[in-house]
Design a protein around this motif. Structure first.
Motif, PDB file in Angstrom:
ATOM      1  N   CYS A   1       4.435 -14.561   3.284  1.00 51.82           N
ATOM      2  CA  CYS A   1       4.040 -14.396   4.674  1.00 51.82           C
ATOM      3  C   CYS A   1       3.009 -13.279   4.768  1.00 51.82           C
ATOM      4  O   CYS A   1       3.282 -12.143   4.346  1.00 51.82           O
ATOM      5  N   GLY A   2       1.849 -13.586   5.316  1.00 49.71           N
ATOM      6  CA  GLY A   2       0.792 -12.600   5.435  1.00 49.71           C
ATOM      7  C   GLY A   2       1.192 -11.404   6.278  1.00 49.71           C
ATOM      8  O   GLY A   2       0.838 -10.263   5.971  1.00 49.71           O
ATOM      9  N   LEU A   3       1.957 -11.638   7.356  1.00 49.96           N
ATOM     10  CA  LEU A   3       2.385 -10.530   8.207  1.00 49.96           C
ATOM     11  C   LEU A   3       3.348  -9.603   7.462  1.00 49.96           C
ATOM     12  O   LEU A   3       3.285  -8.385   7.613  1.00 49.96           O
ATOM     13  N   VAL A   4       4.241 -10.196   6.680  1.00 44.79           N
ATOM     14  CA  VAL A   4       5.178  -9.381   5.888  1.00 44.79           C
ATOM     15  C   VAL A   4       4.404  -8.532   4.890  1.00 44.79           C
ATOM     16  O   VAL A   4       4.649  -7.321   4.759  1.00 44.79           O
ATOM     17  N   TYR A   5       3.470  -9.139   4.195  1.00 44.75           N
ATOM     18  CA  TYR A   5       2.732  -8.412   3.160  1.00 44.75           C
ATOM     19  C   TYR A   5       1.870  -7.309   3.761  1.00 44.75           C
ATOM     20  O   TYR A   5       1.758  -6.221   3.185  1.00 44.75           O
ATOM     21  N   SER A   6       1.245  -7.573   4.905  1.00 43.48           N
ATOM     22  CA  SER A   6       0.415  -6.540   5.516  1.00 43.48           C
ATOM     23  C   SER A   6       1.270  -5.360   5.984  1.00 43.48           C
ATOM     24  O   SER A   6       0.873  -4.201   5.856  1.00 43.48           O
ATOM     25  N   THR A   7       2.468  -5.660   6.510  1.00 40.82           N
ATOM     26  CA  THR A   7       3.363  -4.582   6.936  1.00 40.82           C
ATOM     27  C   THR A   7       3.910  -3.814   5.740  1.00 40.82           C
ATOM     28  O   THR A   7       4.151  -2.605   5.826  1.00 40.82           O
ATOM     29  N   LEU A   8       4.080  -4.498   4.624  1.00 37.10           N
ATOM     30  CA  LEU A   8       4.534  -3.820   3.405  1.00 37.10           C
ATOM     31  C   LEU A   8       3.550  -2.744   2.957  1.00 37.10           C
ATOM     32  O   LEU A   8       3.950  -1.755   2.332  1.00 37.10           O
TER      33      LEU A   8
ATOM     34  N   ALA B   1      -4.513 -10.669  17.841  1.00 35.27           N
ATOM     35  CA  ALA B   1      -5.385 -10.913  18.995  1.00 35.27           C
ATOM     36  C   ALA B   1      -6.176 -12.211  18.859  1.00 35.27           C
ATOM     37  O   ALA B   1      -6.941 -12.568  19.755  1.00 35.27           O
ATOM     38  N   GLN B   2      -5.991 -12.911  17.725  1.00 36.32           N
ATOM     39  CA  GLN B   2      -6.681 -14.173  17.438  1.00 36.32           C
ATOM     40  C   GLN B   2      -8.196 -13.992  17.377  1.00 36.32           C
ATOM     41  O   GLN B   2      -8.969 -14.839  17.821  1.00 36.32           O
ATOM     42  N   ILE B   3      -8.623 -12.866  16.787  1.00 30.88           N
ATOM     43  CA  ILE B   3     -10.041 -12.598  16.594  1.00 30.88           C
ATOM     44  C   ILE B   3     -10.441 -12.866  15.147  1.00 30.88           C
ATOM     45  O   ILE B   3     -11.534 -13.357  14.877  1.00 30.88           O
ATOM     46  N   TRP B   4      -9.538 -12.565  14.206  1.00 30.12           N
ATOM     47  CA  TRP B   4      -9.806 -12.745  12.774  1.00 30.12           C
ATOM     48  C   TRP B   4      -8.521 -13.203  12.105  1.00 30.12           C
ATOM     49  O   TRP B   4      -7.460 -12.627  12.333  1.00 30.12           O
ATOM     50  N   PHE B   5      -8.597 -14.251  11.268  1.00 24.50           N
ATOM     51  CA  PHE B   5      -7.396 -14.871  10.712  1.00 24.50           C
ATOM     52  C   PHE B   5      -7.282 -14.716   9.197  1.00 24.50           C
ATOM     53  O   PHE B   5      -6.454 -15.364   8.560  1.00 24.50           O
ATOM     54  N   GLY B   6      -8.104 -13.874   8.619  1.00 30.82           N
ATOM     55  CA  GLY B   6      -8.103 -13.734   7.163  1.00 30.82           C
ATOM     56  C   GLY B   6      -6.810 -13.216   6.585  1.00 30.82           C
ATOM     57  O   GLY B   6      -6.540 -13.408   5.396  1.00 30.82           O
ATOM     58  N   ILE B   7      -5.977 -12.586   7.419  1.00 31.40           N
ATOM     59  CA  ILE B   7      -4.737 -11.995   6.921  1.00 31.40           C
ATOM     60  C   ILE B   7      -3.815 -13.042   6.308  1.00 31.40           C
ATOM     61  O   ILE B   7      -3.022 -12.749   5.413  1.00 31.40           O
ATOM     62  N   VAL B   8      -3.909 -14.289   6.778  1.00 29.75           N
ATOM     63  CA  VAL B   8      -3.012 -15.330   6.274  1.00 29.75           C
ATOM     64  C   VAL B   8      -3.299 -15.677   4.819  1.00 29.75           C
ATOM     65  O   VAL B   8      -2.433 -16.214   4.122  1.00 29.75           O
TER      66      VAL B   8
ATOM     67  N   THR C   1      -6.331   0.398   7.519  1.00 28.21           N
ATOM     68  CA  THR C   1      -7.227  -0.767   7.514  1.00 28.21           C
ATOM     69  C   THR C   1      -6.438  -2.053   7.722  1.00 28.21           C
ATOM     70  O   THR C   1      -6.836  -2.928   8.511  1.00 28.21           O
ATOM     71  N   MET C   2      -5.317  -2.186   7.017  1.00 28.34           N
ATOM     72  CA  MET C   2      -4.477  -3.377   7.154  1.00 28.34           C
ATOM     73  C   MET C   2      -3.901  -3.483   8.562  1.00 28.34           C
ATOM     74  O   MET C   2      -3.739  -4.581   9.109  1.00 28.34           O
ATOM     75  N   MET C   3      -3.588  -2.336   9.170  1.00 24.34           N
ATOM     76  CA  MET C   3      -3.069  -2.353  10.530  1.00 24.34           C
ATOM     77  C   MET C   3      -4.125  -2.891  11.496  1.00 24.34           C
ATOM     78  O   MET C   3      -3.824  -3.685  12.397  1.00 24.34           O
ATOM     79  N   ILE C   4      -5.381  -2.478  11.296  1.00 17.76           N
ATOM     80  CA  ILE C   4      -6.473  -2.968  12.137  1.00 17.76           C
ATOM     81  C   ILE C   4      -6.659  -4.477  11.948  1.00 17.76           C
ATOM     82  O   ILE C   4      -6.801  -5.236  12.923  1.00 17.76           O
ATOM     83  N   LEU C   5      -6.652  -4.932  10.698  1.00 14.28           N
ATOM     84  CA  LEU C   5      -6.833  -6.359  10.415  1.00 14.28           C
ATOM     85  C   LEU C   5      -5.687  -7.188  10.998  1.00 14.28           C
ATOM     86  O   LEU C   5      -5.896  -8.300  11.493  1.00 14.28           O
ATOM     87  N   THR C   6      -4.455  -6.640  10.935  1.00 18.86           N
ATOM     88  CA  THR C   6      -3.310  -7.345  11.512  1.00 18.86           C
ATOM     89  C   THR C   6      -3.436  -7.424  13.024  1.00 18.86           C
ATOM     90  O   THR C   6      -3.111  -8.452  13.640  1.00 18.86           O
ATOM     91  N   GLY C   7      -3.932  -6.344  13.645  1.00 23.71           N
ATOM     92  CA  GLY C   7      -4.165  -6.368  15.086  1.00 23.71           C
ATOM     93  C   GLY C   7      -5.189  -7.419  15.475  1.00 23.71           C
ATOM     94  O   GLY C   7      -5.021  -8.133  16.474  1.00 23.71           O
ATOM     95  N   LEU C   8      -6.242  -7.551  14.666  1.00 21.46           N
ATOM     96  CA  LEU C   8      -7.253  -8.583  14.933  1.00 21.46           C
ATOM     97  C   LEU C   8      -6.666  -9.982  14.793  1.00 21.46           C
ATOM     98  O   LEU C   8      -7.035 -10.907  15.533  1.00 21.46           O
ATOM     99  N   TYR C   9      -5.720 -10.132  13.840  1.00 19.10           N
ATOM    100  CA  TYR C   9      -5.071 -11.437  13.668  1.00 19.10           C
ATOM    101  C   TYR C   9      -4.204 -11.775  14.885  1.00 19.10           C
ATOM    102  O   TYR C   9      -4.261 -12.886  15.419  1.00 19.10           O
TER     103      TYR C   9
END
Length: 229
Positions: free
Chosen positions: A152-159, A104-111, A94-102
């Protein structure tokens, strides 16, 4: 699944360049502006210190990945829970999908995930003052190690992928791959290069990279749900 996560982590680091510029570009730019020359060429000295900063940063990422992956593995053995990794993989997919959307600049909630780490950073930030002014590459490494814990949202999502790996070794490898992916962006920031920034901002590139991550996430979810049945 680990092959997908390592590749996906590298893509997140590489294609998250715009976020890296925003989060860390000013920090590494300030570091680079105060690099001593010591009689060497400016470019040669910059590269030496930038390697130090980034080695320390990636080391911290790798340690964090190993800690969370190893901790989950230890808990699984301690409580003898066989299915916990399946649910963690669902979360990671799920986090991988949300990060992909981020990306792609479709959804920015990951930040918004960055808010979680601001409490920890409040205590770590004063440590950076101990390494300023940075006049030796070893100080750059130590400063980079502290920098690696910047929220960093990207770091946390990858974690979360490291968590789902259920292994200290694999968790560390995932975060190491992420760190390698961020190198071009942060070297470009340190050397005032703009080519990479312009390239990753292209809509087609961001959509392709984000779409690839979404596919990785869907593949992860597919595997996890099959294991549930």
């Amino acid at each position: 699944m680990i092959e997908y996560n390592v590749g996906g982590a590298f893509i997140v680091g590489l294609m998250g360049a715009a976020h890296c510029f925003g989060m860390c570009g000013g920090l590494i730019g300030a570091f680079s502006a105060n690099i001593p020359t010591n009689g060497q060429t400016r470019l040669g000295t910059q590269l030496t210190f930038l390697c130090g900063y980034n080695f320390g940063r990636i080391f911290s990422y790798t340690v964090a990945g190993a800690i969370v992956g190893g901790s989950v593995s230890a808990l699984g053995h301690l409580f003898d829970v066989d299915s916990y990794l399946i649910f963690l993989r669902i979360f990671a997919g799920t986090m991988m999908i949300l990060t992909g959307l981020y990306i792609a600049q479709i959804w920015f909630g990951i930040v918004h995930i960055e808010k979680v780490g601001k409490v920890l950073w409040r205590y770590l930030q004063p440590l950076t003052r101990k390494f300023i002014p940075i006049i030796h590459p070893f100080q750059a490494v130590m400063a980079g190690m502290v920098w690696g814990w910047l929220p960093c949202g990207l770091v946390y999502s990858t974690l979360t992928w490291s968590v789902a790996s259920g292994s200290a070794l694999q968790g560390g490898l995932i975060m190491f791959a992420f760190g390698l992916g961020t190198l071009p962006a942060l070297f470009a920031a340190g050397l005032a290069a703009k080519t990479l920034a312009q390239w990753v901002q292209k809509r087609a590139v961001r959509l392709f990279s984000g779409g690839l991550l979404v596919l990785f996430g869907l593949q992860t979810l597919y595997i996890a749900f099959n294991q549930l049945t």
